[in-house]
Design a protein around this motif. Structure first.
Motif, PDB file in Angstrom:
ATOM      1  N   ASP A 143       0.851  -1.177   0.000  1.00  0.00           N
ATOM      2  CA  ASP A 143       0.000   0.000   0.000  1.00  0.00           C
ATOM      3  C   ASP A 143       0.899   1.243   0.000  1.00  0.00           C
ATOM      4  O   ASP A 143       1.894   1.316   0.718  1.00  0.00           O
ATOM      5  CB  ASP A 143      -0.896   0.013   1.242  1.00  0.00           C
ATOM      6  N   ARG A 144       0.544   2.219  -0.808  1.00  0.00           N
ATOM      7  CA  ARG A 144       1.392   3.404  -0.956  1.00  0.00           C
ATOM      8  C   ARG A 144       1.589   4.152   0.363  1.00  0.00           C
ATOM      9  O   ARG A 144       2.624   4.812   0.560  1.00  0.00           O
ATOM     10  CB  ARG A 144       0.794   4.350  -1.999  1.00  0.00           C
ATOM     11  N   LEU A 145       0.625   4.051   1.294  1.00  0.00           N
ATOM     12  CA  LEU A 145       0.751   4.757   2.563  1.00  0.00           C
ATOM     13  C   LEU A 145       1.832   4.175   3.450  1.00  0.00           C
ATOM     14  O   LEU A 145       2.298   4.833   4.388  1.00  0.00           O
ATOM     15  CB  LEU A 145      -0.585   4.750   3.301  1.00  0.00           C
ATOM     16  N   ASN A 146       2.253   2.945   3.181  1.00  0.00           N
ATOM     17  CA  ASN A 146       3.332   2.350   3.975  1.00  0.00           C
ATOM     18  C   ASN A 146       4.690   2.944   3.645  1.00  0.00           C
ATOM     19  O   ASN A 146       5.654   2.738   4.390  1.00  0.00           O
ATOM     20  CB  ASN A 146       3.382   0.834   3.759  1.00  0.00           C
ATOM     21  N   PHE A 147       4.770   3.669   2.534  1.00  0.00           N
ATOM     22  CA  PHE A 147       6.062   4.191   2.103  1.00  0.00           C
ATOM     23  C   PHE A 147       5.950   5.676   1.768  1.00  0.00           C
ATOM     24  O   PHE A 147       6.308   6.124   0.678  1.00  0.00           O
ATOM     25  CB  PHE A 147       6.590   3.377   0.918  1.00  0.00           C
ATOM     26  N   ALA A 148       5.440   6.425   2.744  1.00  0.00           N
ATOM     27  CA  ALA A 148       5.439   7.888   2.654  1.00  0.00           C
ATOM     28  C   ALA A 148       6.835   8.354   3.044  1.00  0.00           C
ATOM     29  O   ALA A 148       7.131   8.609   4.213  1.00  0.00           O
ATOM     30  CB  ALA A 148       4.384   8.479   3.580  1.00  0.00           C
ATOM     31  N   GLY A 232       2.150   5.738  10.226  1.00  0.00           N
ATOM     32  CA  GLY A 232       0.849   5.988  10.830  1.00  0.00           C
ATOM     33  C   GLY A 232       0.051   7.041  10.091  1.00  0.00           C
ATOM     34  O   GLY A 232      -0.812   7.693  10.672  1.00  0.00           O
ATOM     35  N   VAL A 233       0.306   7.182   8.769  1.00  0.00           N
ATOM     36  CA  VAL A 233      -0.319   8.254   8.002  1.00  0.00           C
ATOM     37  C   VAL A 233      -1.615   7.773   7.358  1.00  0.00           C
ATOM     38  O   VAL A 233      -1.912   6.583   7.311  1.00  0.00           O
ATOM     39  CB  VAL A 233       0.641   8.789   6.932  1.00  0.00           C
ATOM     40  N   ALA A 234      -2.360   8.732   6.833  1.00  0.00           N
ATOM     41  CA  ALA A 234      -3.602   8.435   6.107  1.00  0.00           C
ATOM     42  C   ALA A 234      -3.776   9.489   5.024  1.00  0.00           C
ATOM     43  O   ALA A 234      -3.367  10.642   5.183  1.00  0.00           O
ATOM     44  CB  ALA A 234      -4.804   8.454   7.058  1.00  0.00           C
ATOM     45  N   GLY A 235      -4.386   9.080   3.916  1.00  0.00           N
ATOM     46  CA  GLY A 235      -4.816  10.024   2.902  1.00  0.00           C
ATOM     47  C   GLY A 235      -3.773  10.553   1.955  1.00  0.00           C
ATOM     48  O   GLY A 235      -4.081  10.930   0.833  1.00  0.00           O
ATOM     49  N   HIS A 236      -2.508  10.601   2.361  1.00  0.00           N
ATOM     50  CA  HIS A 236      -1.487  11.283   1.572  1.00  0.00           C
ATOM     51  C   HIS A 236      -0.155  10.568   1.754  1.00  0.00           C
ATOM     52  O   HIS A 236       0.342  10.469   2.874  1.00  0.00           O
ATOM     53  CB  HIS A 236      -1.358  12.735   2.041  1.00  0.00           C
ATOM     54  N   ASP A 237       0.431  10.078   0.651  1.00  0.00           N
ATOM     55  CA  ASP A 237       1.685   9.327   0.765  1.00  0.00           C
ATOM     56  C   ASP A 237       2.901  10.169   0.413  1.00  0.00           C
ATOM     57  O   ASP A 237       4.010   9.645   0.303  1.00  0.00           O
ATOM     58  CB  ASP A 237       1.640   8.096  -0.138  1.00  0.00           C
ATOM     59  N   HIS A 625       7.894  28.495  -5.001  1.00  0.00           N
ATOM     60  CA  HIS A 625       6.455  28.251  -5.048  1.00  0.00           C
ATOM     61  C   HIS A 625       6.021  27.419  -3.844  1.00  0.00           C
ATOM     62  O   HIS A 625       6.787  26.618  -3.288  1.00  0.00           O
ATOM     63  CB  HIS A 625       6.053  27.578  -6.361  1.00  0.00           C
ATOM     64  N   MET A 626       4.772  27.587  -3.438  1.00  0.00           N
ATOM     65  CA  MET A 626       4.256  26.954  -2.234  1.00  0.00           C
ATOM     66  C   MET A 626       3.796  25.537  -2.519  1.00  0.00           C
ATOM     67  O   MET A 626       3.656  25.121  -3.674  1.00  0.00           O
ATOM     68  CB  MET A 626       3.085  27.769  -1.682  1.00  0.00           C
ATOM     69  N   PHE A 627       3.539  24.801  -1.442  1.00  0.00           N
ATOM     70  CA  PHE A 627       2.961  23.469  -1.577  1.00  0.00           C
ATOM     71  C   PHE A 627       1.664  23.407  -0.795  1.00  0.00           C
ATOM     72  O   PHE A 627       1.411  24.200   0.115  1.00  0.00           O
ATOM     73  CB  PHE A 627       3.926  22.378  -1.110  1.00  0.00           C
ATOM     74  N   GLY A 628       0.822  22.444  -1.168  1.00  0.00           N
ATOM     75  CA  GLY A 628      -0.441  22.245  -0.476  1.00  0.00           C
ATOM     76  C   GLY A 628      -0.677  20.778  -0.211  1.00  0.00           C
ATOM     77  O   GLY A 628       0.052  19.912  -0.703  1.00  0.00           O
ATOM     78  N   PHE A 629      -1.689  20.497   0.602  1.00  0.00           N
ATOM     79  CA  PHE A 629      -1.995  19.101   0.926  1.00  0.00           C
ATOM     80  C   PHE A 629      -3.465  18.956   1.273  1.00  0.00           C
ATOM     81  O   PHE A 629      -4.088  19.834   1.781  1.00  0.00           O
ATOM     82  CB  PHE A 629      -1.135  18.574   2.067  1.00  0.00           C
TER      83      PHE A 629
END
Length: 629
Positions: A143-148, A232-237, A625-629
């Motif tokens: 799962d992509r969230l395992n490797f943020a 321990g993340v969610a939604g964003h990798d 330039h800025m970043f968003g999430f």
């Protein structure tokens, strides 16, 4: 070229690549590879299509007797120099080892139980797995969230400090207990320290300061890289951050750049040749646990195929300062340089030194998958107006020069047919200039402040009046020179279609969800001490949209608490200078504390922003330039 598959804009990132190159996994993979190399010829079963990437990442040669697949549509295709065979025929092999490229021994044992040759032992990638407590999604290893994960240029020397700043944005997606696993490498690629930090609070500020790290762990001075793994993340990798570099003592250098982009690429662009009196250093940082042989990476003038090799071996994770003038002595600003990195490094930084001040900026990924798109010239103006736009600030021309250098950002691009439109802060046009149908190797720089005549912003866009082709990946390097102090800052970014309800090839983009991306969520640090933070917030419109924006500014404390809120309205095609200390006041910024930040939110349109720091006393500033999430 390192034969790995990392990121494809059409299919996203290759999670298997991250799973194999995590520093902990790479150590285990090396041991397993040496064990298998001693067995003799090995048959590979490749259920996830990772054989070519895995073989490129092995530290020792492996004799492969054959590669097998269960996908009938892939049988007979080439994979890492082998013709893929049906896994149903695996039992006909005479090998002593079968390596199933999956992270579950039980699953592969069950699947292949009747297919293993009688003399063969089954191996898998299970020994390479990270510990269970490091996984965000325990039941699905890839799962992509395992490797943020991400890497950051990180330095604490006698002259410079760096500071990584972001926030726990994963909590808004439901993450309960975010923590960071961090490993710091020195210039030689040796591990200086490994540690973890808990980030339990929703919206909690995340600050990793090189001076504090050095003091806390009693480390020597270092110039290297920091590996970051958010768990321990969610939604964003994606691990997004701002990276500040500051001079110490009498060194008045200052730069703020954004995150490094976690995927290595074969080529990077928008590396500027040095101007007179400048030293341009390309920081080459090996992203892998493999050495890079001398001559594997090259520099060349953009648009020319005479390659100059970097004749240095690089150890795993090593950092190397490459002085551009030494390698390409005949080039000068505004000529541009291409870095052929061969997949060995993530997006690198470059550092320019002039008159004792330095500035740091980043290269951009040059895409290999894009081809000129004839439909861009024919986009219906009813739906898309001026089409793809690259907006950027134009500060007061009496104080600052704004120099624009369009940059090819795809390997197959031969022309750049472009013009510049400029606007004042209220969205009124202040000028338009056709730059030309530029060749790939052009060295055309434009002073946009002279066109605009006043502060505001400008937009680079396609203009086909003299022919040429476009691919929708229009980029430029923008350099800002302070006429008073001599300080310089620069940034680079690409174009998008902004604020249209009709879509074309994924545009307008959105930070979350599918296009059209008609909303904004941007991150701005809110420093309560010098140098102060600021943001130039632009409301670009390809066609027509709302007359004014409906923009909210939320000041968060370091613990994530919302301290204050303010509303602003930006006219269509206009811009605003956002200075937290003026909008919220010093008292609110003091309450926010070190690590306080502003979230810029708009649900009615997509805004584009550039963040920076400014110190009027010493005449230093930064802009990216800025970043968003």
């Amino acid at each position: 070229m390192l034969g790995i598959r990392t990121f494809d804009p059409r299919s996203g990132g290759n999670t298997a690549y991250k799973a194999l190159t995590h520093p902990l996994a790479a150590q285990k993979l090396a041991g397993l590879a040496h064990q298998l190399a001693s067995v003799g010829p090995v048959a590979l079963y490749d259920p996830h299509g990772m054989a070519d990437t895995l073989l490129a990442l092995l530290p020792c040669p492996l004799t492969v007797a054959g590669i097998y697949t269960h996908d009938t549509l892939r049988v007979g295709h080439d994979c890492a120099g082998h013709v893929l065979q049906p896994v149903a025929d695996l039992d006909q092999s005479t090998v002593r080892a079968v390596w199933a490229l999956d992270f579950s021994q039980i699953a592969m044992g069950s699947r292949l139980s009747t297919l293993l040759p009688r003399t063969a032992t089954l191996y898998t990638l299970e020994p390479v797995r990270l510990p269970a407590h490091m996984l965000s999604v325990g039941h699905a290893y890839l799962d992509r969230l395992n490797f943020a994960t991400n890497l950051a240029f990180f330095r604490e020397s006698a002259d410079f400090s760096t500071r990584l700043v972001t926030a726990n944005y994963w909590a808004r997606y439901g993450a309960q207990a975010v923590r960071l696993w961090l490993r710091l490498f020195d210039a030689n690629g040796q591990v200086l320290h490994t540690w973890e930090q808990d980030m339990p609070g929703e919206g909690q500020a995340i600050i990793i300061d090189s001076a504090e790290i050095r003091q806390c762990f009693d480390l020597p001075h270092f110039t290297g890289q920091l590996f970051i793994h958010a768990q321990g993340v969610a939604g964003h990798d994606v691990v997004k951050y701002a990276l500040e570099t500051r001079g110490k003592g009498d060194n008045t250098s200052l730069s703020v750049t954004h995150d490094a982009n976690a995927w290595p690429a074969n080529r990077y662009a928008n590396l500027p040749a040095p101007a007179g009196g400048e030293d341009v250093v390309l920081w080459v940082q090996n992203s892998h646990a493999l050495p890079i042989p001398a001559g594997s990476m090259h520099l060349n003038r953009m648009g020319h195929d005479t390659l100059v090799p970097i004749e240095r071996d690089l150890a795993p994770y090593q950092t190397l300062a490459v002085h551009v003038r030494d390698m390409l002595p005949g080039l000068t600003w505004p000529e541009q340089i291409e870095f052929r990195a061969g997949g060995h490094v993530v997006r690198p930084r470059y550092e320019v030194t002039r008159s004792g001040r330095t500035r740091i900026a980043h290269l951009n990924v040059q895409r290999a998958d894009l081809r000129p798109d004839p439909h861009i010239e024919k986009l219906d103006p009813r739906f898309f107006g001026r089409g793809y736009l690259l907006p950027f600030p134009v500060p007061d021309p009496a104080r600052y020069r704004t120099l624009l250098l369009p940059s090819p950002m795809a390997e197959g691009l031969s022309t750049l047919p472009v013009r510049v439109d400029s606007f004042d802060t209220e969205g009124r046009g202040t000028g338009s200039h056709f730059v030309g149908c530029l060749a790939r190797d052009h060295a055309t720089v434009m002073d946009v402040g002279e066109l605009a005549g006043q502060g505001g912003h400008a937009e680079l866009l396609y203009d086909f009046r003299d022919g040429g082709s476009a691919d929708g990946w229009l980029h430029a390097l923008i350099r800002y020179e302070d006429r008073k102090s001599g300080h310089v800052a620069e940034t680079s970014f690409g174009s998008h279609i902004f604020n249209t309800v009709m879509t074309y090839r994924g545009e307008p983009q959105s930070y979350a969800g599918s296009p059209p991306g008609l909303s904004t969520r941007l991150f701005l640090t809110a420093a309560c001490t010098e140098p102060y933070s600021f943001c130039t917030l632009i409301y670009p419109v390809s066609n027509r949209w709302h007359r004014v924006s409906d923009t909210s500014l939320h000041l968060h404390g370091a613990n994530g608490e919302v301290i204050a809120r303010e509303k602003i309205a930006i006219p269509m095609s206009g811009s605003r200078l956002i200075q937290p200390e003026r909008i919220f006041g010093q008292a609110a910024l003091q309450r926010a504390g070190v690590g306080g930040y502003v979230i810029i939110r708009d649900t009615t349109c997509r805004l584009f922003g550039y963040h920076g720091r400014h110190d009027e006393g010493e005449g230093r500033f930064s802009l990216d330039h800025m970043f968003g999430f």
